[in-house]
Motif scaffolding. Structure first.
Motif, PDB file in Angstrom:
ATOM      1  N   PHE A 136      14.766   8.206  -9.119  1.00 19.42           N
ATOM      2  CA  PHE A 136      13.355   8.410  -8.773  1.00 19.42           C
ATOM      3  C   PHE A 136      13.162   9.472  -7.695  1.00 19.42           C
ATOM      4  O   PHE A 136      12.083   9.619  -7.131  1.00 19.42           O
ATOM      5  CB  PHE A 136      12.734   7.071  -8.339  1.00 19.42           C
ATOM      6  N   GLY A 137      14.233  10.188  -7.397  1.00 19.73           N
ATOM      7  CA  GLY A 137      14.118  11.274  -6.423  1.00 19.73           C
ATOM      8  C   GLY A 137      13.862  10.802  -5.007  1.00 19.73           C
ATOM      9  O   GLY A 137      13.292  11.525  -4.187  1.00 19.73           O
ATOM     10  N   MET A 138      14.254   9.558  -4.720  1.00 22.62           N
ATOM     11  CA  MET A 138      14.020   9.030  -3.370  1.00 22.62           C
ATOM     12  C   MET A 138      15.142   9.441  -2.418  1.00 22.62           C
ATOM     13  O   MET A 138      16.267   9.696  -2.820  1.00 22.62           O
ATOM     14  CB  MET A 138      13.993   7.497  -3.408  1.00 22.62           C
ATOM     15  N   TRP A 139      14.826   9.445  -1.139  1.00 20.96           N
ATOM     16  CA  TRP A 139      15.821   9.640  -0.080  1.00 20.96           C
ATOM     17  C   TRP A 139      16.497   8.297   0.173  1.00 20.96           C
ATOM     18  O   TRP A 139      15.815   7.270   0.290  1.00 20.96           O
ATOM     19  CB  TRP A 139      15.117  10.118   1.186  1.00 20.96           C
ATOM     20  N   VAL A 140      17.817   8.278   0.234  1.00 20.45           N
ATOM     21  CA  VAL A 140      18.514   7.046   0.626  1.00 20.45           C
ATOM     22  C   VAL A 140      19.191   7.238   1.967  1.00 20.45           C
ATOM     23  O   VAL A 140      19.996   8.158   2.161  1.00 20.45           O
ATOM     24  CB  VAL A 140      19.598   6.639  -0.395  1.00 20.45           C
ATOM     25  N   HIS A 141      18.839   6.346   2.880  1.00 19.88           N
ATOM     26  CA  HIS A 141      19.543   6.307   4.161  1.00 19.88           C
ATOM     27  C   HIS A 141      20.398   5.048   4.207  1.00 19.88           C
ATOM     28  O   HIS A 141      19.931   3.965   3.874  1.00 19.88           O
ATOM     29  CB  HIS A 141      18.555   6.294   5.328  1.00 19.88           C
ATOM     30  N   VAL A 142      21.651   5.218   4.625  1.00 19.97           N
ATOM     31  CA  VAL A 142      22.535   4.063   4.775  1.00 19.97           C
ATOM     32  C   VAL A 142      22.655   3.741   6.261  1.00 19.97           C
ATOM     33  O   VAL A 142      23.128   4.553   7.053  1.00 19.97           O
ATOM     34  CB  VAL A 142      23.923   4.334   4.175  1.00 19.97           C
ATOM     35  N   ASP A 143      22.183   2.555   6.608  1.00 15.63           N
ATOM     36  CA  ASP A 143      22.241   2.094   7.997  1.00 15.63           C
ATOM     37  C   ASP A 143      23.441   1.151   8.138  1.00 15.63           C
ATOM     38  O   ASP A 143      23.420   0.028   7.646  1.00 15.63           O
ATOM     39  CB  ASP A 143      20.930   1.369   8.338  1.00 15.63           C
ATOM     40  N   ALA A 144      24.476   1.650   8.796  1.00 16.58           N
ATOM     41  CA  ALA A 144      25.665   0.828   9.052  1.00 16.58           C
ATOM     42  C   ALA A 144      25.847   0.700  10.560  1.00 16.58           C
ATOM     43  O   ALA A 144      26.951   0.821  11.094  1.00 16.58           O
ATOM     44  CB  ALA A 144      26.885   1.464   8.403  1.00 16.58           C
ATOM     45  N   ALA A 145      24.717   0.427  11.235  1.00 19.56           N
ATOM     46  CA  ALA A 145      24.677   0.470  12.700  1.00 19.56           C
ATOM     47  C   ALA A 145      25.874  -0.235  13.323  1.00 19.56           C
ATOM     48  O   ALA A 145      26.572   0.336  14.164  1.00 19.56           O
ATOM     49  CB  ALA A 145      23.379  -0.155  13.199  1.00 19.56           C
ATOM     50  N   TYR A 146      26.113  -1.443  12.893  1.00 15.01           N
ATOM     51  CA  TYR A 146      27.220  -2.207  13.443  1.00 15.01           C
ATOM     52  C   TYR A 146      28.528  -1.932  12.685  1.00 15.01           C
ATOM     53  O   TYR A 146      29.546  -1.584  13.268  1.00 15.01           O
ATOM     54  CB  TYR A 146      26.878  -3.695  13.390  1.00 15.01           C
ATOM     55  N   ALA A 147      28.469  -2.084  11.367  1.00 14.08           N
ATOM     56  CA  ALA A 147      29.701  -2.128  10.581  1.00 14.08           C
ATOM     57  C   ALA A 147      30.347  -0.768  10.363  1.00 14.08           C
ATOM     58  O   ALA A 147      31.528  -0.687  10.025  1.00 14.08           O
ATOM     59  CB  ALA A 147      29.423  -2.786   9.231  1.00 14.08           C
ATOM     60  N   GLY A 148      29.590   0.283  10.582  1.00 14.29           N
ATOM     61  CA  GLY A 148      30.114   1.625  10.317  1.00 14.29           C
ATOM     62  C   GLY A 148      31.447   1.895  10.996  1.00 14.29           C
ATOM     63  O   GLY A 148      32.327   2.544  10.419  1.00 14.29           O
TER      64      GLY A 148
END
Lengths: 517, 517
Positions: free
Chosen positions: A273-285
């Motif tokens: 759908f042409g959306m932006w995906v942000h991956v939030d791995a604040a802790y686990a990254g």
């Protein structure tokens, strides 16, 4: 010609190197003593609201006071009002990262005190940041497309909310440039009911209609990860209503219970759908530096941006949120400014990064230093050991929980956090012994009673001053979160924390029984 | 039961107090030496874009490195890449604040490393911030309505852009709650062509249509302050077009030339139309602790919010932007979050401030400490002397400028900054001597030539390494900005900087003459 002697006599020396040395050493010793004695303090502060205004005057002094006087007051009035985040008995929230090199890096950052808004204003600040973000990206095994060496790039933000505001603004403007500003009211953003509250806040700030913020429900069936099917259904229904899907925030390691959204299928749908995906791995990254955890972010190569907080689990003091993007120019298009008073040759040459255009603010601290010091002082091997050590300690705690039949692990462990609770059966047994009104109440009442009892247990543990944990309420279950992440924590502290829990469980269960008798 | 001995053997000690002491002292000594020798470095870094990646490896080390090695590299590779903001020969931009107590406060902040997002998470962090913001508000003689003691309140933000995003979001939501979300495209915000670029950026971020951002032209007739008449006219024309005036950002001490917008008449107009007025005194705000400068913010009592950066001229290291509001509840309505995992009794009691709801991010550093240390270590009298000393040094520089007939002060001085330039007559004389094509060119060409020559002068001064200044281009005039604000600056440095300017003026004028001959 000279300034008047009247004024001259009053001139203070604001930065005498010898005095800096003397007072600087004094603060280092103060802090070293603090760490040495930190276990003597109750972890959670016991002060009452308004305590400080009773201890301190209501206006600034007319004349100077000595550092000795001030340190005395810090000891007397500030330390008792602290909840001790560096205490090895602090198992609450997610810890704030700390370590000796992290602290040294902060000192150098404040000591140089450069405002590296653009390359020209202090080239080392910009170049070290780009370099260290590539170093760290490689450690996390991020796709090359997120690194400078692969035409992406990384930037240090203050926190996740800023990272989301920046990327969401970029995503929004990309669409609005095409469809016109009026379409702003049609843009929809997506997360789950486990997504961090910063996402909703960021969406509100950038002008997304609150009615277009989708909080997709998660369930046990996906271990509280966002279900791709649910996402697709919600998107379809939005499109049917003439709305425009804009942005998905997927989470690896949610705040409440460290649940993991399945990145690959989610990204595939968003990409459709042409959306932006942000991956939030604040802790686990941080755990991605170990191959055994890295697989949990598989699929990130399909996302547009990725962030995690080195100030959580990567030994770096507040604040240090690391954000990588595939297309930094999208950020620059939305966030750049070009006032005359900042014009300079390097910027004009387009050969440099001006980080002011990658973030909200103009001024920026030289935060790359602390991250660089951490990475060098430990090196890859030790950093992995650090993550594994904490995960091992959490596992150890989990084993202690399971050994005591009255308890259970409430949600699966992924990283260094255990969510546990007094098992319903222990509560029900307890209630039966107490001859309570069991038959007059149904399952819901029982579940609530179990939650209430666990909340009471947590309260008692924290009131003891010997440990600090917080809670989660997910899928109707109230669990106690036990997160391992401090710089000083050892097996002894974990074992002791468990003893504290057991002791208080005894008395909480007993008093509940007593109340019913 | 215990964690495996295999893991145990690898456990690092991340925060051994003795090691902390040893390495902490080492950094203090490193910084003290740096300040002692700071005049030996060229103020502006001389590195070329990309220099650092040639000095450092392209990935993090596998194994640990010693602090001695790292400090060696900092000395070797980082320091040469710094532009030395603490150098007493740094007269560029606005300085970043610094002082011994400011630095000590930063160290304590990082050392405690608490994330004071709400009261409960570390009560002292919240209470000291509220207290110190009232202290400082009183020092600045802010109206009581901006203080906690008068039902307003203050909060420390990272920077002005954040302060504007927060207040602008609040103002926006206040209107949208009444008129509906669709009205977002009709909201208009106002500033002058001298307003800081952060305002435009903030407006873009919160979703104001870029077409509804008004940059009102200023002229010599108001000394580049925003004219109330112009504001009124623009507002009328917007209302006529069905738009909705939302927010005015008025500036006291603009970045380019420290111009001052007349607050009283501007606020009266804005109040008529129900607009939010924010007063941005990022640089000049600090001077309000002196009655003779305080009068420049007269009228602030009619505004809704006021911010200034203690990290500019109030001896406090980055970052520390102080924001006061008459109605903090407007902020809370827009920015509050209430996730389950942060619920606590103190918040429920509504007796406490939870600063997470007064700012963008969740996590926050204990920045109040450094401000508190600065205010106590100097006291009101010394802080006033500090401001007056810098203004005196700027005045002294101005006198030197005027004494040399080839120069002029380009814009009136309000605070501790002088905008000066080589006088057009000196350039024209120069051109005449050079027998240049004077008759073939008009006034515009002359003005450009004057600007070009001044730009060349600035370039030469900065290239010398002996001083660093920046420029402004306002009303068609290119001026060199000479800002006094560093912790180490004395009369000697100001006098020397002027000598450097004079020397390079000689050669710039001579070479221009030479080129024409």
């Amino acid at each position: 010609m000279s300034i008047s002697s009247k004024n001259r006599s009053k001139i203070m020396n604001l930065l005498d190197p010898d005095e800096f040395r003397r007072q600087g050493h004094m603060i280092i010793d103060f802090l070293a003593d603090y760490y040495e004695n930190i276990e003597k303090y109750p972890v959670v502060s016991r002060v009452e609201p308004g305590y400080l205004s009773k201890c301190l005057p209501d206006s600034a002094p007319s004349d100077q006071e000595s550092i000795e006087t001030i340190l005395h007051d810090i000891d007397q009035y500030i330390v008792p009002g602290l909840t001790h985040w560096q205490s090895p008995n602090f198992f609450a929230y997610f810890q704030t990262g700390f370590s000796i090199p992290g602290m040294l890096g902060e000192m150098l950052c404040s000591g140089f005190n450069v405002a590296g808004f653009n390359w020209f204003s202090s080239p080392a600040a910009t170049e070290l940041e780009s370099l260290v973000m590539d170093w760290l990206g490689k450690l996390l095994d991020l796709p090359t497309s997120f690194l400078f060496s692969g035409h992406g790039g990384g930037v240090i933000q203050g926190n996740t909310c800023e990272a989301i505001i920046c990327t969401l603004t970029s995503a929004r403007d990309k669409i609005l440039r095409r469809l016109g500003q009026d379409s702003i009211t049609k843009l929809v953003v997506y997360g789950s009911d486990q997504t961090h509250c910063s996402f909703q806040k960021a969406a509100r700030i950038v002008g997304i209609d609150p009615q277009n913020f989708r909080t997709i429900k998660t369930t046990w069936s996906t271990s509280f990860g966002l279900s791709p099917d649910s996402l697709r259904n919600v998107i379809y229904s939005d499109i049917d209503r003439g709305l425009i899907p804009l942005y998905l925030c997927a989470t690896v390691g949610t705040t409440a219970i460290t649940a993991v959204d399945p990145l690959t299928p989610l990204c595939k749908i968003a990409n459709e759908f042409g959306m932006w995906v942000h991956v939030d791995a604040a802790y686990a990254g941080a755990s991605c530096i170990c191959p055994e955890y890295r697989k949990l972010i598989n699929g990130v190569e399909l996302a547009d941006s990725f962030s995690f907080n080195a100030h959580k689990w990567l030994l770096t003091p507040l604040d240090c949120c690391c954000l990588w993007l595939k297309d930094p120019s999208a950020l620059v298009k939305s966030l750049s400014t070009d006032p005359e008073y900042l014009k300079n040759e390097a910027t004009d040459s387009k050969q440099v990064v001006d980080y002011k255009d990658w973030q909200l603010s103009l001024s920026r601290r030289f935060r790359a230093l602390k991250l660089w010091l951490v990475l060098r002082s430990y090196g890859e091997h030790n950093l992995r050991n650090h993550i594994r050590n904490h995960c091992g300690l959490a596992k150890f705690f989990g084993e202690l929980v399971v050994e005591d039949g009255r308890f259970e692990i409430a949600f699966p462990r992924h990283f260094a956090m255990i969510c546990f609770r007094i098992h319903p059966s222990a509560v029900i047994d307890n209630m039966t012994i107490g001859h309570v009104l069991e038959n007059r109440h149904g399952e819901a009442w029982k579940a609530e009673e179990v939650n209430r009892l666990n909340a009471r247990l947590l309260e008692a543990v924290n009131a003891s001053g010997r440990a600090f944990m917080t809670h989660a309420l997910v899928g109707g279950i109230y669990a106690i979160r036990f997160c391992v992440g401090g710089a000083l924590v050892t097996e002894r502290h974990v074992a002791m924390a468990w003893k504290v829990v057991q002791e208080h469980a005894n008395s909480v269960l007993a008093s509940a029984r007593h109340a019913k008798e």
